[in-house]
Design an enzyme around this catalytic site. Structure first.
Site, PDB file in Angstrom:
ATOM      1  N   ARG A  60      13.080  -4.753  10.282  1.00  0.00           N
ATOM      2  CA  ARG A  60      11.632  -4.616  10.030  1.00  0.00           C
ATOM      3  C   ARG A  60      11.050  -3.417  10.775  1.00  0.00           C
ATOM      4  O   ARG A  60      10.077  -2.818  10.343  1.00  0.00           O
ATOM      5  CB  ARG A  60      10.903  -5.919  10.405  1.00  0.00           C
ATOM      6  CG  ARG A  60       9.391  -5.838  10.288  1.00  0.00           C
ATOM      7  CD  ARG A  60       8.704  -7.181  10.078  1.00  0.00           C
ATOM      8  NE  ARG A  60       9.211  -8.229  10.910  1.00  0.00           N
ATOM      9  CZ  ARG A  60       8.996  -8.338  12.232  1.00  0.00           C
ATOM     10  NH1 ARG A  60       8.274  -7.442  12.850  1.00  0.00           N
ATOM     11  NH2 ARG A  60       9.506  -9.343  12.908  1.00  0.00           N
TER      12      ARG A  60
ATOM     13  N   TYR B 245      -7.076   4.788  -8.549  1.00  0.00           N
ATOM     14  CA  TYR B 245      -6.265   3.630  -8.925  1.00  0.00           C
ATOM     15  C   TYR B 245      -7.044   2.343  -8.631  1.00  0.00           C
ATOM     16  O   TYR B 245      -7.577   2.165  -7.529  1.00  0.00           O
ATOM     17  CB  TYR B 245      -4.935   3.663  -8.168  1.00  0.00           C
ATOM     18  CG  TYR B 245      -4.141   2.411  -8.391  1.00  0.00           C
ATOM     19  CD1 TYR B 245      -3.785   2.007  -9.668  1.00  0.00           C
ATOM     20  CD2 TYR B 245      -3.773   1.599  -7.331  1.00  0.00           C
ATOM     21  CE1 TYR B 245      -3.085   0.837  -9.887  1.00  0.00           C
ATOM     22  CE2 TYR B 245      -3.062   0.424  -7.537  1.00  0.00           C
ATOM     23  CZ  TYR B 245      -2.731   0.054  -8.824  1.00  0.00           C
ATOM     24  OH  TYR B 245      -2.048  -1.110  -9.047  1.00  0.00           O
TER      25      TYR B 245
ATOM     26  N   ASP C  25      -3.952  10.712  -2.216  1.00  0.00           N
ATOM     27  CA  ASP C  25      -2.969  10.007  -3.049  1.00  0.00           C
ATOM     28  C   ASP C  25      -2.362  11.056  -3.984  1.00  0.00           C
ATOM     29  O   ASP C  25      -3.039  11.574  -4.871  1.00  0.00           O
ATOM     30  CB  ASP C  25      -3.671   8.881  -3.824  1.00  0.00           C
ATOM     31  CG  ASP C  25      -2.690   8.041  -4.657  1.00  0.00           C
ATOM     32  OD1 ASP C  25      -1.606   8.543  -4.992  1.00  0.00           O
ATOM     33  OD2 ASP C  25      -3.042   6.881  -4.972  1.00  0.00           O
TER      34      ASP C  25
ATOM     35  N   LYS D 217       6.610   5.357  -8.740  1.00  0.00           N
ATOM     36  CA  LYS D 217       6.372   6.194  -9.924  1.00  0.00           C
ATOM     37  C   LYS D 217       7.404   7.333  -9.995  1.00  0.00           C
ATOM     38  O   LYS D 217       8.561   7.079 -10.230  1.00  0.00           O
ATOM     39  CB  LYS D 217       4.934   6.704  -9.902  1.00  0.00           C
ATOM     40  CG  LYS D 217       3.892   5.650  -9.509  1.00  0.00           C
ATOM     41  CD  LYS D 217       3.873   4.445 -10.422  1.00  0.00           C
ATOM     42  CE  LYS D 217       2.766   3.487  -9.968  1.00  0.00           C
ATOM     43  NZ  LYS D 217       2.833   2.192 -10.606  1.00  0.00           N
TER      44      LYS D 217
HETATM   45  N1  PLP Z   1      -1.825   4.988  -6.431  1.00  0.00           N
HETATM   46  C1  PLP Z   1      -1.721   5.286  -7.735  1.00  0.00           C
HETATM   47  C2  PLP Z   1      -2.295   6.577  -8.237  1.00  0.00           C
HETATM   48  C3  PLP Z   1      -1.103   4.396  -8.615  1.00  0.00           C
HETATM   49  O1  PLP Z   1      -1.019   4.697  -9.918  1.00  0.00           O
HETATM   50  C4  PLP Z   1      -0.579   3.177  -8.104  1.00  0.00           C
HETATM   51  C5  PLP Z   1       0.065   2.180  -9.003  1.00  0.00           C
HETATM   52  O2  PLP Z   1      -0.058   2.214 -10.199  1.00  0.00           O
HETATM   53  C6  PLP Z   1      -0.705   2.901  -6.740  1.00  0.00           C
HETATM   54  C7  PLP Z   1      -1.322   3.830  -5.933  1.00  0.00           C
HETATM   55  C8  PLP Z   1      -0.178   1.608  -6.148  1.00  0.00           C
HETATM   56  O3  PLP Z   1       1.214   1.655  -6.051  1.00  0.00           O
HETATM   57  P1  PLP Z   1       2.186   0.361  -6.187  1.00  0.00           P
HETATM   58  O4  PLP Z   1       2.040  -0.155  -7.577  1.00  0.00           O
HETATM   59  O5  PLP Z   1       3.534   0.946  -5.879  1.00  0.00           O
HETATM   60  O6  PLP Z   1       1.737  -0.629  -5.164  1.00  0.00           O
END
Ligand code: PLP
Length: 374
Positions: free
Chosen positions: A47, A99, A171, A196
């Site tokens: 962890r 998101y 992000d 992704k």
């Molecule tokens: N940020 C963006 C731009 C995303 O598209 C996503 C998920 O679709 C996330 C964060 C969150 O990631 P996760 O689904 O791996 O928790």
């Protein structure tokens, strides 16, 4: 070293014991130590840290040009661990389009912890400046944004954040470090859903933070991750590290395909607008051309016929799969207004498209038949 070379070699030293070129997957949860807890090779418990994860962290730090990186069980685990490391009373500025999970975390959970959240259009720098005047600790940027593909000026936001003693977090999931390097543009932390493009094959969930400086805040987040426990499993770290190797090559093809799909869609009479920063008609095109190497594999399309046309087109597509997520080899289409649920702010006539690695002509043929049939 150039990014393509880093992507192949970062975190990729051959195994010291066996010479294996492919890194071993260390599944051990615990590591032998001395009688008073003296570490033998730097590890104690999974962890806290794990050799496979360390390789991935080194690769992500190298690709983003940061001093350090941390990996998490998901993108949302990365976002949560970071934002919950802010002290009570902190003020967060969040983009109006981002998101939906980040938006829900910020509006539902962070206020319970005494963190104030203000949402605004990050492309409107005058609005950001006046919001900063009210006090700010962290500015969140997501560019291009999900799902409207808004482009925001990372360097300008970093300058505003720093002028007010705040951090800028970006992000970078949609762009990946191949197309955009927020730390070099002034951001302090980069966030990724490695689920992704990093993973790249729709088969591994994960998240990452890359830090410009290996400073106190980075250490506070690492400590919180260790204690709260949303760590990335070793096999997931291994799959994601494998994804790094082909990331630049995949991104090049995602971009080439997305440009062709965007140009095709923009010429169709049923289409009201195509949100793709690579199109000269996009309001953020010039900025994107300045701060990105290419325009990415994501786009969204809005239809003149409203929600019904959007759903009809999505229903007629054969090669594009109706599914959430993005960044895999296969092309996906999604009516975000439906998946985001009742609190969605996404226009109902919008479909989000993750353009995959199929031949562009086949993708365009599928879209053409769906538009004819819808
Ligand atoms: N940020 C963006 C731009 C995303 O598209 C996503 C998920 O679709 C996330 C964060 C969150 O990631 P996760 O689904 O791996 O928790």
């Amino acid at each position: 070293m150039r990014l393509e070379t880093l992507a192949i070699h970062a975190g990729g030293e051959s195994d010291r014991e066996t010479g294996a070129l492919t890194p071993p997957i260390h599944l051990a949860t615990t590591f032998k130590h001395g009688p008073a807890g003296e570490r033998i090779a730097g590890y104690e418990y999974q962890r806290e840290s794990n050799p496979t994860n360390e390789r991935l962290r080194a690769a992500i730090a190298a690709l983003e040009g940061g001093e350090a990186a941390l990996t998490f069980a998901s993108g949302m685990a990365a976002v949560t661990t970071l934002l919950e490391s802010l002290p009570s009373g902190a003020r967060l500025l969040l983009p109006d389009d981002c998101y939906s999970g980040v938006r829900m975390l910020a509006t539902e959970f962070l206020p319970e912890r005494g963190i104030a959240v203000q949402r605004l259009d990050m492309a409107d720098l005058a609005a950001v400046r006046s919001a900063c005047a009210g006090g700010v600790d962290l500015i969140w940027a997501e560019t291009p944004s999900n799902p409207l593909m808004k482009v925001t000026d990372i360097a300008a936001l970093a300058a505003l954040a720093h002028e007010h003693g705040a951090l800028l977090v970006c992000d970078n999931t949609f762009a990946s470090p191949v197309l955009q390097q927020p730390l070099a543009l002034g951001a302090d932390i980069v966030m990724h859903s490695t689920t992704k493009y990093f993973g790249g094959h729709s088969d591994v969930l994960g998240g990452a933070l890359a830090f410009k400086h290996d400073d106190e805040f980075c250490k506070r987040i690492a400590h919180r991750l260790h204690i709260t426990g949303a760590v990335l499993a070793p096999f997931s770290a291994w799959l994601t590290l494998r994804g790094c190797r082909s990331l630049p090559a995949r991104m090049a093809m995602h971009c080439a395909n997305a440009r062709k799909v965007a140009e095709f869609l923009a010429a169709q009479p049923q289409v009201e607008r195509v949100n793709y920063p690579g199109l000269p008609s996009h309001p953020g095109h010039e900025l994107a051309a300045r701060q990105m190497r290419d325009f990415g594999g994501m786009l969204s399309v809005q239809f003149r016929g409203g929600r019904e046309t959007a759903l009809a087109v999505a229903g007629k597509l054969r090669l594009f799969t109706n599914a959430t997520s993005l960044g895999g080899c296969e092309s996906l289409v999604e009516h975000r207004g439906s998946t985001e649920g009742p609190h969605t702010t996404t226009p109902q006539n919008l479909l989000r498209i993750s353009v995959g690695l199929e031949h562009a002509d086949d993708l365009i043929a599928d879209l053409a038949q769906a538009l004819r049939e819808a």
